[in-house]
Design an enzyme around this catalytic site. Structure first.
Site, PDB file in Angstrom:
ATOM      1  N   LYS A 187      -2.490 -21.950  -0.724  1.00 29.91           N
ATOM      2  CA  LYS A 187      -1.146 -21.479  -1.071  1.00 29.91           C
ATOM      3  C   LYS A 187      -0.715 -20.431  -0.049  1.00 29.91           C
ATOM      4  O   LYS A 187      -1.105 -19.270  -0.106  1.00 29.91           O
ATOM      5  CB  LYS A 187      -1.092 -20.863  -2.469  1.00 29.91           C
ATOM      6  CG  LYS A 187       0.374 -20.765  -2.926  1.00 29.91           C
ATOM      7  CD  LYS A 187       0.650 -19.703  -3.939  1.00 29.91           C
ATOM      8  CE  LYS A 187       0.792 -18.343  -3.402  1.00 29.91           C
ATOM      9  NZ  LYS A 187       1.912 -18.150  -2.453  1.00 29.91           N
ATOM     10  N   GLU A 263      -9.302  -9.815   0.541  1.00 32.65           N
ATOM     11  CA  GLU A 263      -8.975  -9.171   1.821  1.00 32.65           C
ATOM     12  C   GLU A 263      -7.654  -8.442   1.598  1.00 32.65           C
ATOM     13  O   GLU A 263      -6.589  -9.062   1.604  1.00 32.65           O
ATOM     14  CB  GLU A 263      -8.827 -10.223   2.929  1.00 32.65           C
ATOM     15  CG  GLU A 263     -10.073 -11.045   3.203  1.00 32.65           C
ATOM     16  CD  GLU A 263     -11.152 -10.265   3.932  1.00 32.65           C
ATOM     17  OE1 GLU A 263     -10.936  -9.078   4.249  1.00 32.65           O
ATOM     18  OE2 GLU A 263     -12.228 -10.834   4.165  1.00 32.65           O
ATOM     19  N   CYS A 297      -2.744  -5.903   8.524  1.00 33.80           N
ATOM     20  CA  CYS A 297      -3.565  -5.195   7.528  1.00 33.80           C
ATOM     21  C   CYS A 297      -4.365  -4.080   8.166  1.00 33.80           C
ATOM     22  O   CYS A 297      -4.639  -3.064   7.533  1.00 33.80           O
ATOM     23  CB  CYS A 297      -4.488  -6.189   6.844  1.00 33.80           C
ATOM     24  SG  CYS A 297      -5.437  -7.184   7.995  1.00 33.80           S
ATOM     25  N   GLU A 395       0.554   2.341   2.286  1.00 29.55           N
ATOM     26  CA  GLU A 395       0.532   1.302   3.324  1.00 29.55           C
ATOM     27  C   GLU A 395       1.968   0.841   3.568  1.00 29.55           C
ATOM     28  O   GLU A 395       2.583   0.210   2.697  1.00 29.55           O
ATOM     29  CB  GLU A 395      -0.324   0.106   2.893  1.00 29.55           C
ATOM     30  CG  GLU A 395      -0.450  -0.910   4.010  1.00 29.55           C
ATOM     31  CD  GLU A 395      -1.078  -2.229   3.588  1.00 29.55           C
ATOM     32  OE1 GLU A 395      -0.894  -2.652   2.436  1.00 29.55           O
ATOM     33  OE2 GLU A 395      -1.748  -2.836   4.442  1.00 29.55           O
TER      34      GLU A 395
HETATM   35  P1  NAD Z   1       1.167 -10.024  -1.579  1.00 27.23           P
HETATM   36  O1  NAD Z   1       0.006  -9.465  -2.298  1.00 27.23           O
HETATM   37  O2  NAD Z   1       2.518  -9.709  -2.075  1.00 27.23           O
HETATM   38  O3  NAD Z   1       1.083 -11.637  -1.559  1.00 27.23           O
HETATM   39  C1  NAD Z   1      -0.059 -12.291  -1.064  1.00 27.23           C
HETATM   40  C2  NAD Z   1      -0.113 -13.688  -1.647  1.00 27.23           C
HETATM   41  O4  NAD Z   1      -0.343 -13.611  -3.057  1.00 27.23           O
HETATM   42  C3  NAD Z   1       1.172 -14.500  -1.484  1.00 27.23           C
HETATM   43  O5  NAD Z   1       0.829 -15.815  -1.152  1.00 27.23           O
HETATM   44  C4  NAD Z   1       1.788 -14.413  -2.856  1.00 27.23           C
HETATM   45  O6  NAD Z   1       2.686 -15.457  -3.151  1.00 27.23           O
HETATM   46  C5  NAD Z   1       0.573 -14.460  -3.742  1.00 27.23           C
HETATM   47  N1  NAD Z   1       0.739 -13.971  -5.109  1.00 27.23           N
HETATM   48  C6  NAD Z   1       1.675 -13.118  -5.590  1.00 27.23           C
HETATM   49  N2  NAD Z   1       1.448 -12.879  -6.902  1.00 27.23           N
HETATM   50  C7  NAD Z   1       0.355 -13.588  -7.244  1.00 27.23           C
HETATM   51  C8  NAD Z   1      -0.381 -13.740  -8.458  1.00 27.23           C
HETATM   52  N3  NAD Z   1      -0.040 -13.115  -9.581  1.00 27.23           N
HETATM   53  N4  NAD Z   1      -1.481 -14.511  -8.445  1.00 27.23           N
HETATM   54  C9  NAD Z   1      -1.866 -15.145  -7.303  1.00 27.23           C
HETATM   55  N5  NAD Z   1      -1.206 -15.047  -6.129  1.00 27.23           N
HETATM   56  C10 NAD Z   1      -0.105 -14.276  -6.102  1.00 27.23           C
HETATM   57  O7  NAD Z   1       0.986  -9.605  -0.055  1.00 27.23           O
HETATM   58  P2  NAD Z   1       1.952  -9.842   1.183  1.00 27.23           P
HETATM   59  O8  NAD Z   1       3.149  -8.989   1.012  1.00 27.23           O
HETATM   60  O9  NAD Z   1       2.118 -11.289   1.431  1.00 27.23           O
HETATM   61  O10 NAD Z   1       1.039  -9.300   2.375  1.00 27.23           O
HETATM   62  C11 NAD Z   1       0.905  -7.964   2.689  1.00 27.23           C
HETATM   63  C12 NAD Z   1      -0.400  -7.399   2.183  1.00 27.23           C
HETATM   64  O11 NAD Z   1      -1.485  -8.218   2.599  1.00 27.23           O
HETATM   65  C13 NAD Z   1      -0.681  -6.030   2.773  1.00 27.23           C
HETATM   66  O12 NAD Z   1      -1.213  -5.193   1.780  1.00 27.23           O
HETATM   67  C14 NAD Z   1      -1.722  -6.327   3.838  1.00 27.23           C
HETATM   68  O13 NAD Z   1      -2.512  -5.231   4.212  1.00 27.23           O
HETATM   69  C15 NAD Z   1      -2.508  -7.401   3.196  1.00 27.23           C
HETATM   70  N6  NAD Z   1      -3.274  -8.158   4.189  1.00 27.23           N
HETATM   71  C16 NAD Z   1      -4.634  -8.017   4.221  1.00 27.23           C
HETATM   72  C17 NAD Z   1      -5.386  -8.684   5.199  1.00 27.23           C
HETATM   73  C18 NAD Z   1      -6.882  -8.556   5.280  1.00 27.23           C
HETATM   74  O14 NAD Z   1      -7.510  -9.419   5.903  1.00 27.23           O
HETATM   75  N7  NAD Z   1      -7.498  -7.554   4.694  1.00 27.23           N
HETATM   76  C19 NAD Z   1      -4.738  -9.499   6.140  1.00 27.23           C
HETATM   77  C20 NAD Z   1      -3.356  -9.611   6.066  1.00 27.23           C
HETATM   78  C21 NAD Z   1      -2.628  -8.942   5.088  1.00 27.23           C
END
Ligand code: NAD
Length: 492
Positions: A187, A263, A297, A395
């Protein structure tokens, strides 16, 4: 068809009718289907409208994955799985330009987007090398007993990713999961599903991966939520924010206790000592915070400078930041793009307003929107940032560097650097390798870079500690995330 303006002229793509399940794109089964309009954040132009999946599609994907796991995919030897991954890599390579265009259409400078695709190709090749080397252990326990371990695929893996590296973050999970013989339900983030959908098309056209092994469900929270709660899914690997990561973990405990890899985000500290090569450190710090416009991230978002170097360092950094050319990612002369969409743009602009109003820092550079069209934000630097301010703790996920008050001793720098709930990455710049080593030992983060930043070799594990999550992408450790171990004892 939809068409995107690209460096070599407009390029056309076949529309994806809906989710990719059981080897084909199909209309969603959702009882109340949702669509999402995707806009190019550099030009505000509509790219395409995507039909999102619903929980009914998750059920169908699980059924088709179960059938594949019991049937043809089970018969694939490690050697055949290796060849599938190598064929996917070749298909990506042949379609590198198209994939790059899709990623750049999300606001990322073209060159950075191309690097992501190159890394995705390498990632498939790296994990192809693991597919035929999954081995167990054996041990002669007692006189007439022999014990050994069997390593088996976990089963169906739900792979949920964030928007900032749309294809690459998904591939970090897809490649090891397939190498180990699992089936996957991917997804992608709702803002950036197109490159994963094109990957589906390429897999169907160029490999003999059995139908049902690889599924992609575009959509947002609803479909993500259905995946993480599904009892037919045996593993979830999630990249995203800490808030959603907690929901993923809760869903596991409420459903079938599927193992979870998280992650999550970071607020990564960078410590520059006075004895560092300052020009190199400036260049590295610039990349640490401004790569992908801070939507990273690992973004080095808190900078600790040793007392005495602050003015010289910041003047050099400001001069470097002023060299960026902000604009349309499809124009190869631009090297700084846009926030992924209007929502992220508004969120970061809101943080900038709050930070200015809070008065716990001094705005040193930027802090504004660039231009009057698109989702561009200037590279921004705040200095004298208070440890308790919003800028120090939150963040931001945008091009905003917080230069903290200077430090005097190494111990003080380390204590302040570690004073965060996050633990994803950190950076240290010094010519004194003994000092660097002490910092490496003391910094609470899953990754530490010394005299460099953002170097992420595919061959080594990547992941955070503390509230940045647990489990690993990449390296051999990622293979372990997608296998179960059975211990067998035989009376001989
Ligand atoms: P997000 O948490 O809003 O969304 C991430 C994913 O989760 C999306 O695909 C979203 O549709 C899905 N999602 C949302 N609600 C959900 C639920 N209830 N159950 C399951 N899935 C759900 O994050 P974002 O805004 O897409 O990305 C930014 C964040 O990601 C930042 O905090 C960043 O640091 C982190 N990030 C971490 C890494 C790493 O490797 N540690 C890498 C990239 C981004």
């Amino acid at each position: 068809m939809f068409s995107i303006k690209a460096p070599q002229g407009p390029i056309s793509f076949t529309r994806f009718v809906g989710p990719f399940i059981n080897g084909k794109f199909r209309p969603t089964l959702a009882t109340s289907p949702a669509t999402r309009a995707l806009y190019n954040p550099c030009t505000d132009e509509l790219i395409d409208t995507v039909n999102e999946a619903g929980s009914e599609d998750v059920d169908l994907a699980v059924q088709s994955a179960q059938a594949a796991l019991k049937g043809p995919w089970k018969e694939f030897s490690g050697k055949r799985r290796r060849n599938v991954l190598l064929n996917i890599a070749s298909a990506l390579e042949k379609n590198m330009y198209k994939l790059t265009v899709l990623e750049a259409a999300c606001g990322k400078p073209f060159e950075e987007a191309q690097f992501d695709i190159e890394e995705s190709i390498e990632c498939f090749r790296y994990f192809a090398g693991h597919a035929d080397k999954i081995i167990g252990q054996s041990y002669a326990t007692e006189d007439n007993l022999k014990s050994y371990t069997l390593r088996k695929p976990v089963g169906i893996c739900g792979l949920i990713t964030s928007f900032n590296y749309p294809l690459l973050l998904a591939v970090w999970k897809i490649a090891p999961a397939l190498a180990c013989g699992n089936a996957v339900i991917v997804k992608p983030a709702p803002q950036t599903p197109l490159s994963c959908l094109l990957l589906s098309d390429l897999i169907a056209a160029h490999t003999d991966l059995p139908e049902g092994v690889f599924n992609v469900l575009p959509g947002g929270e609803a479909v993500g939520n259905a995946i993480v709660h599904h009892k037919g899914i045996q593993k979830c690997s999630f990249t995203g924010s800490g808030g959603v990561g907690r929901k993923v973990l809760a869903a596991s405990s409420q459903s079938n206790l599927k193992p979870v890899t998280l992650e999550l985000g970071g607020k990564s500290p960078m410590i520059v000592f006075a004895d560092a090569d300052l020009d190199q450190a400036v260049e590295d710090v610039f990349g640490a915070i401004y790569a992908n416009m801070g939507q990273n991230c690992c973004a080095g978002s808190r900078l600790y400078l040793e007392s005495g170097i602050e003015n010289e360092f910041l003047e050099k950094l400001k001069a470097r930041a002023l060299q960026v050319k902000i604009g349309d990612s499809m124009d190869l002369s631009n090297n700084f793009g846009a926030m992924v969409d209007r929502t992220q743009f508004d969120r970061v602009m809101g943080i900038l307003d709050q930070a200015k109003a809070e008065g716990l820092s001094d705005l040193y550079l930027g802090g504004k929107r660039h231009g009057d069209k698109g989702c561009f934000i200037e590279p921004t630097i705040f200095r004298n940032v208070d440890e308790n301010s919003l800028l120090a703790r939150h963040e931001i996920f945008g091009p905003v560097l917080s230069v903290m008050k200077p430090f005097v001793t190494e111990e003080e720098a380390l204590e302040r650097a570690n004073a965060t709930p996050y633990g994803l990455a950190s950076g240290v710049w010094t010519k004194d390798m003994a000092k660097a080593d002490r910092c490496v030992q003391e910094l609470d983060s899953g990754v530490t870079w010394v005299n460099c930043y953002n170097m992420t070799p595919i061959h080594l594990p990547f992941g955070g500690v503390k509230e940045s999550g647990f489990g690993k992408d990449l390296g051999y450790e990622a293979v372990n995330e997608y296998l179960t171990i059975k211990t067998v004892t035989v009376r001989v």
